[in-house]
Design a protein around this motif. Structure first.
Motif, PDB file in Angstrom:
ATOM      1  N   VAL A   1      21.554  33.910 -58.433  1.00 47.41           N
ATOM      2  CA  VAL A   1      22.652  33.387 -59.018  1.00 47.41           C
ATOM      3  C   VAL A   1      23.629  32.672 -58.027  1.00 47.41           C
ATOM      4  CG1 VAL A   1      22.637  34.579 -61.389  1.00 47.41           C
ATOM      5  CG2 VAL A   1      23.846  35.447 -59.477  1.00 47.41           C
ATOM      6  N   MET A   2      23.769  33.300 -57.063  1.00 47.63           N
ATOM      7  CA  MET A   2      25.036  32.685 -56.210  1.00 47.63           C
ATOM      8  C   MET A   2      24.624  31.469 -55.648  1.00 47.63           C
ATOM      9  SD  MET A   2      27.140  34.983 -56.968  1.00 47.63           S
ATOM     10  CE  MET A   2      28.482  34.480 -56.056  1.00 47.63           C
ATOM     11  N   PRO A   3      25.683  30.552 -55.484  1.00 48.92           N
ATOM     12  CA  PRO A   3      25.164  29.435 -54.739  1.00 48.92           C
ATOM     13  C   PRO A   3      25.133  29.365 -53.312  1.00 48.92           C
ATOM     14  CG  PRO A   3      27.510  29.364 -55.518  1.00 48.92           C
ATOM     15  CD  PRO A   3      27.064  30.671 -56.105  1.00 48.92           C
ATOM     16  N   GLU A   4      24.585  28.536 -52.671  1.00 49.41           N
ATOM     17  CA  GLU A   4      24.143  28.486 -51.160  1.00 49.41           C
ATOM     18  C   GLU A   4      25.495  28.632 -50.339  1.00 49.41           C
ATOM     19  OE1 GLU A   4      21.199  26.891 -47.779  1.00 49.41           O
ATOM     20  OE2 GLU A   4      21.588  25.736 -49.665  1.00 49.41           O
ATOM     21  N   ARG A   5      26.480  27.959 -50.880  1.00 46.25           N
ATOM     22  CA  ARG A   5      27.768  27.671 -50.243  1.00 46.25           C
ATOM     23  C   ARG A   5      28.664  29.197 -50.447  1.00 46.25           C
ATOM     24  NH1 ARG A   5      31.143  26.985 -54.572  1.00 46.25           N
ATOM     25  NH2 ARG A   5      29.945  26.230 -56.353  1.00 46.25           N
ATOM     26  N   TYR A   6      28.323  29.951 -51.091  1.00 43.81           N
ATOM     27  CA  TYR A   6      28.947  31.209 -51.391  1.00 43.81           C
ATOM     28  C   TYR A   6      29.192  31.998 -50.379  1.00 43.81           C
ATOM     29  CZ  TYR A   6      30.254  35.858 -53.202  1.00 43.81           C
ATOM     30  OH  TYR A   6      30.466  36.996 -53.276  1.00 43.81           O
ATOM     31  N   ARG A   7      30.289  32.380 -49.884  1.00 45.82           N
ATOM     32  CA  ARG A   7      30.750  33.487 -49.094  1.00 45.82           C
ATOM     33  C   ARG A   7      31.602  34.613 -49.508  1.00 45.82           C
ATOM     34  NH1 ARG A   7      27.414  30.984 -47.117  1.00 45.82           N
ATOM     35  NH2 ARG A   7      27.097  29.679 -45.590  1.00 45.82           N
ATOM     36  N   PHE A   8      30.726  35.882 -49.391  1.00 44.32           N
ATOM     37  CA  PHE A   8      31.479  36.922 -49.856  1.00 44.32           C
ATOM     38  C   PHE A   8      32.472  37.464 -49.134  1.00 44.32           C
ATOM     39  CE2 PHE A   8      31.812  41.723 -49.599  1.00 44.32           C
ATOM     40  CZ  PHE A   8      32.271  42.078 -50.709  1.00 44.32           C
ATOM     41  N   LYS A   9      33.612  37.876 -49.738  1.00 42.99           N
ATOM     42  CA  LYS A   9      34.790  38.622 -49.034  1.00 42.99           C
ATOM     43  C   LYS A   9      35.183  39.609 -50.089  1.00 42.99           C
ATOM     44  CE  LYS A   9      38.934  36.902 -47.280  1.00 42.99           C
ATOM     45  NZ  LYS A   9      40.082  36.474 -47.796  1.00 42.99           N
ATOM     46  N   ILE A  10      35.224  40.759 -49.398  1.00 41.55           N
ATOM     47  CA  ILE A  10      35.927  42.057 -50.035  1.00 41.55           C
ATOM     48  C   ILE A  10      36.991  41.559 -50.810  1.00 41.55           C
ATOM     49  CG2 ILE A  10      36.747  44.283 -49.776  1.00 41.55           C
ATOM     50  CD1 ILE A  10      34.975  44.623 -47.402  1.00 41.55           C
ATOM     51  N   GLY A  11      36.878  41.903 -52.161  1.00 39.67           N
ATOM     52  CA  GLY A  11      38.125  41.941 -53.043  1.00 39.67           C
ATOM     53  C   GLY A  11      38.213  40.395 -53.684  1.00 39.67           C
ATOM     54  N   LYS A  12      37.276  39.537 -53.442  1.00 43.70           N
ATOM     55  CA  LYS A  12      37.432  38.184 -54.025  1.00 43.70           C
ATOM     56  C   LYS A  12      36.396  38.013 -55.034  1.00 43.70           C
ATOM     57  CE  LYS A  12      39.115  33.768 -53.220  1.00 43.70           C
ATOM     58  NZ  LYS A  12      39.340  33.749 -54.668  1.00 43.70           N
ATOM     59  N   ALA A  13      36.795  37.444 -56.072  1.00 43.83           N
ATOM     60  CA  ALA A  13      35.787  37.298 -57.121  1.00 43.83           C
ATOM     61  C   ALA A  13      35.302  35.815 -56.926  1.00 43.83           C
ATOM     62  CB  ALA A  13      36.354  37.314 -58.604  1.00 43.83           C
ATOM     63  N   HIS A  14      33.979  35.731 -57.481  1.00 43.93           N
ATOM     64  CA  HIS A  14      33.426  34.335 -57.467  1.00 43.93           C
ATOM     65  C   HIS A  14      33.617  33.504 -58.966  1.00 43.93           C
ATOM     66  CE1 HIS A  14      31.123  30.669 -56.337  1.00 43.93           C
ATOM     67  NE2 HIS A  14      30.482  30.849 -57.611  1.00 43.93           N
ATOM     68  N   VAL A  15      34.388  32.595 -58.967  1.00 48.54           N
ATOM     69  CA  VAL A  15      34.481  31.905 -60.307  1.00 48.54           C
ATOM     70  C   VAL A  15      33.507  30.522 -60.413  1.00 48.54           C
ATOM     71  CG1 VAL A  15      35.844  30.680 -61.864  1.00 48.54           C
ATOM     72  CG2 VAL A  15      36.904  32.420 -60.247  1.00 48.54           C
ATOM     73  N   PHE A  16      32.545  30.940 -61.265  1.00 46.43           N
ATOM     74  CA  PHE A  16      31.427  29.966 -61.543  1.00 46.43           C
ATOM     75  C   PHE A  16      32.201  28.730 -62.354  1.00 46.43           C
ATOM     76  CE2 PHE A  16      28.843  33.488 -60.804  1.00 46.43           C
ATOM     77  CZ  PHE A  16      27.547  32.820 -60.338  1.00 46.43           C
ATOM     78  N   ASN A  17      33.064  29.091 -63.377  1.00 51.35           N
ATOM     79  CA  ASN A  17      33.847  28.285 -64.001  1.00 51.35           C
ATOM     80  C   ASN A  17      34.822  29.106 -64.918  1.00 51.35           C
ATOM     81  OD1 ASN A  17      31.603  28.984 -65.839  1.00 51.35           O
ATOM     82  ND2 ASN A  17      32.581  27.700 -67.352  1.00 51.35           N
ATOM     83  N   MET A  18      35.848  28.408 -65.247  1.00 49.98           N
ATOM     84  CA  MET A  18      36.987  29.069 -66.372  1.00 49.98           C
ATOM     85  C   MET A  18      36.518  28.400 -67.756  1.00 49.98           C
ATOM     86  SD  MET A  18      39.148  31.414 -64.922  1.00 49.98           S
ATOM     87  CE  MET A  18      39.756  32.117 -63.420  1.00 49.98           C
ATOM     88  N   GLY A  19      36.714  29.240 -68.691  1.00 46.65           N
ATOM     89  CA  GLY A  19      36.325  28.845 -69.963  1.00 46.65           C
ATOM     90  C   GLY A  19      37.598  28.759 -70.703  1.00 46.65           C
ATOM     91  N   LYS A  20      37.786  27.804 -71.841  1.00 49.19           N
ATOM     92  CA  LYS A  20      38.970  27.738 -72.797  1.00 49.19           C
ATOM     93  C   LYS A  20      38.958  28.736 -73.696  1.00 49.19           C
ATOM     94  CE  LYS A  20      40.329  22.887 -72.033  1.00 49.19           C
ATOM     95  NZ  LYS A  20      39.121  22.408 -71.264  1.00 49.19           N
ATOM     96  N   ASP A  21      37.563  29.054 -74.110  1.00 49.11           N
ATOM     97  CA  ASP A  21      37.541  30.011 -75.294  1.00 49.11           C
ATOM     98  C   ASP A  21      37.289  31.439 -75.110  1.00 49.11           C
ATOM     99  OD1 ASP A  21      37.509  27.836 -77.426  1.00 49.11           O
ATOM    100  OD2 ASP A  21      35.464  27.264 -76.935  1.00 49.11           O
ATOM    101  N   ALA A  22      36.515  31.322 -73.868  1.00 41.32           N
ATOM    102  CA  ALA A  22      36.228  32.834 -73.483  1.00 41.32           C
ATOM    103  C   ALA A  22      35.854  33.015 -72.031  1.00 41.32           C
ATOM    104  CB  ALA A  22      34.791  33.459 -74.376  1.00 41.32           C
ATOM    105  N   ASN A  23      36.120  34.106 -71.759  1.00 38.84           N
ATOM    106  CA  ASN A  23      35.582  34.261 -70.077  1.00 38.84           C
ATOM    107  C   ASN A  23      35.048  35.548 -70.045  1.00 38.84           C
ATOM    108  OD1 ASN A  23      36.364  31.937 -68.357  1.00 38.84           O
ATOM    109  ND2 ASN A  23      38.518  32.801 -68.646  1.00 38.84           N
ATOM    110  N   ILE A  24      33.920  35.362 -69.304  1.00 40.97           N
ATOM    111  CA  ILE A  24      33.272  36.962 -69.245  1.00 40.97           C
ATOM    112  C   ILE A  24      33.224  37.462 -67.446  1.00 40.97           C
ATOM    113  CG2 ILE A  24      30.935  38.023 -69.162  1.00 40.97           C
ATOM    114  CD1 ILE A  24      29.748  35.439 -70.677  1.00 40.97           C
TER     115      ILE A  24
END
Lengths: 312, 279
Positions: free
Chosen positions: A173-196
């Protein structure tokens, strides 16, 4: 790179092997499950730095602690239920209280263990680890992220870490450009109706659910909260403020896991309802991992229904 | 091997007496803590810190030092007395035992006190840690040795026997442990609470080299430590037969002094007894 589906435990085995090649201070311990946890690969390549402790998880944690006291960097692995349950007090008294550089990487977490049943399915391990001072808790979503997590906790962080991995294959699921950092969430996108807010295998489910919801005109965001402690509260606040319904999704008990962590923070800083998807207050059971995911409601469909209901 | 000299034995016995005095003073000031088990192991710990172990109080993290793990963490006053008299920290700190903000926690805490290798207090865990240190030292090719002190009640913990197997399996001959066999635990006589004998046969069966000694015979302790160094491919367990509360007649063999501190009056009497001993 993230292009194939694989079990996070397989990514761990590979990452550990590579780490062992470039760092001579890495030692690995296992409690008679090295074939399943994939630490056996490291063990075969570096037998002098590999300690099979036998079926003795408590002793394994003590031994790992002792090795860390001589400047080694130990990775101790077994199934999540034994690592965090059987050896909890050793982790508390020795690893966390003394703030040792011991990495606890457990596989076979959650119900996707499958046929072995409840005795082998940890649905409370995040709760057990999260409560401990000095402990960092990470739940990678796919193989690509797992590799980065293992390297990051070895190279960039001193202190106890619990990493929760799974038995079954998970989609990448994670994009190639993704770099993990402890304590940093990855936002795929923010929703107006709901966020999971999701972690582990539930990230791919959340992405699938968001696609279905989008077709129904419901704008849904997905956030991979792979570090459960320390929580990325900045991203969490943003997600809570930007939508109408906030949902957490985890392959863990709704008591003490990601959903609880999110609720604990929001109840003090931005009190909004948090709808929790996870295992209710119950044990797992035998079945195939696909069957069990359906049985316990850990599916995109269930997420879709839950969000639709909450928006009504 | 040359046996330990009489002069050394006399010197160490005096040092042990000093340790006992500090333990009693510390506990009386704190008015809580574990008297009996601190006194029973005082001769063993004296032999380690003031004779056998290579260590440097000015450099507590010296890489080549020998290590001591107090698995029976409730004997913290004994460890603190040994560390203070060795020069790891000021003797005046002993007055702060168990007080808010003190580095001398109720049970040893490695984050607050130099010289404490690892925090202990929950029984049954020290031997596993000692194994890990011993294995790490071997990986580094260092000749340092690891010492670990267990209580006899403590060996009721299952993890001790997991660690016993591990030490023998990995041939940790740089490890030497003690069981402080004073025969008493909080709830009474060990063998009434949960039968622990035959201790020697158990460790032998687990693949250890075992010495069975009088744990208050300084020459026997030192000689056993010297012999343990010559053993190859096996860890050594020294089963030290001791007396709980050793050195103070009215504490000796009394189960109630497992977890009770002396009163000021008892302290006065006890210090007098120690001063008169051997005179």
């Amino acid at each position: 790179m993230a292009n194939k589906s694989m079990a996070t435990r397989d990514a761990y085995g590979e990452a550990l092997l590579e780490l062992g090649k470039r760092r001579l201070d890495i030692v690995v311990l296992d409690a008679d499950l090295s074939g399943s946890t994939k630490t056996g690969k490291f063990g075969k390549a570096f037998p002098e730095r590999f300690f099979n402790i036998g079926v003795a998880e408590q002793d394994m944690i003590g031994m790992a602690s002792g090795l860390s006291l001589t400047g080694k960097l130990p990775f101790a692995s077994t199934f999540a239920v034994f690592e965090t349950g059987r050896a909890w007090e050793q982790i508390r008294q020795t690893v966390c209280y003394s703030n040792l550089n011991v990495k606890l990487v457990a596989t076979h977490s959650g119900i996707t263990v499958g046929e072995d049943g409840a005795s082998h399915q940890a649905v409370e391990d995040i709760a057990l680890m999260r409560v401990l001072p000095n402990m960092t808790v990470i739940v990678p979503s796919d193989g690509y992220e797992t590799t980065q997590v293992i390297n990051t906790i070895a190279d960039e962080y001193f202190g106890p870490v619990y990493v929760r991995l799974g038995r079954s294959k998970v989609p990448s699921v994670m994009p190639e450009r993704y770099r993990f950092k402890i304590g940093k969430a990855h936002v795929f996108n923010m929703g107006k109706d709901a966020n999971i807010i999701a972690a582990g295998i539930m990230v791919s489910m959340a992405i699938a659910a968001a696609e279905i919801l989008k077709k129904n005109g419901i704008d849904t965001g997905v956030i991979n909260m792979s570090t459960i402690k320390p929580l990325d509260t900045k991203t969490l606040l943003k997600a809570a403020k930007s939508c109408r319904v906030l949902v957490t999704a985890e392959e863990h008990s709704v008591i003490g896991g990601l959903g609880s962590a999110v609720s604990e923070f929001l109840s003090e800083h931005y009190p909004v309802p948090v709808v929790k998807i996870g295992i209710r207050d119950e044990f797992g059971c035998s079945g195939s991992s696909e069957e069990l995911l359906k049985f316990y409601g850990l599916t995109p469909d269930k997420i879709v229904k839950t969000i639709k209901k909450a928006l009504k | 091997m040359a046996k330990v000299s009489q002069a050394t034995v006399i010197e160490l016995k005096e040092k042990a007496k000093e340790l006992r005095k500090e333990i009693l003073k510390m506990l009386t000031t704190a008015q809580s803590g574990h008297t009996g088990g601190s006194l029973s192991a005082a001769d063993i710990v004296t032999a380690l810190y003031f004779h056998k172990m290579r260590h440097n109080p000015k450099d507590p993290k010296w890489r080549e030092r020998d290590r001591f793990i107090l698995s029976k963490g409730h004997a913290a006053p004994l460890l603190y007395a040994a560390l203070a008299l060795s020069g790891y920290f000021s003797k005046s700190l002993m007055k702060t035992l168990r007080k808010l903000g003190s580095p001398l926690q109720g049970h040893p805490c490695s984050r607050t006190l130099p010289g404490v290798e690892i925090s202990t207090g929950s029984l049954g865990q020290g031997l596993s840690i000692a194994n890990g240190i011993a294995a790490g030292l071997k990986l580094d090719g260092l000749g340092s040795r690891v010492y670990c002190l267990l209580g006899d009640g403590e060996i009721q913990e299952g993890q001790v026997w997991e660690a016993a197997m591990t030490a023998a399996h990995y041939k940790l001959d740089n490890l030497c442990a003690f069981v402080d066999n004073n025969g008493l635990q909080i709830d009474g006589h060990c063998c009434d609470v949960m039968y622990i004998e035959p201790i020697v046969k158990k460790w032998e069966a687990f693949g250890w080299n075992v010495f069975d000694i009088n744990g208050h015979d300084m020459a026997a302790i030192v000689n056993a430590l010297d012999q343990a160094e010559t053993v190859r491919d096996k860890p050594t367990m020294i089963v030290a037969r001791t007396v709980k509360g050793k050195g103070i007649s009215f504490f000796e063999g009394k189960v109630q002094y497992h977890g009770m501190a002396p009163t000021p009056e008892e302290l006065k009497k006890a210090l007098k007894e120690l001063d008169e001993d051997g005179k």
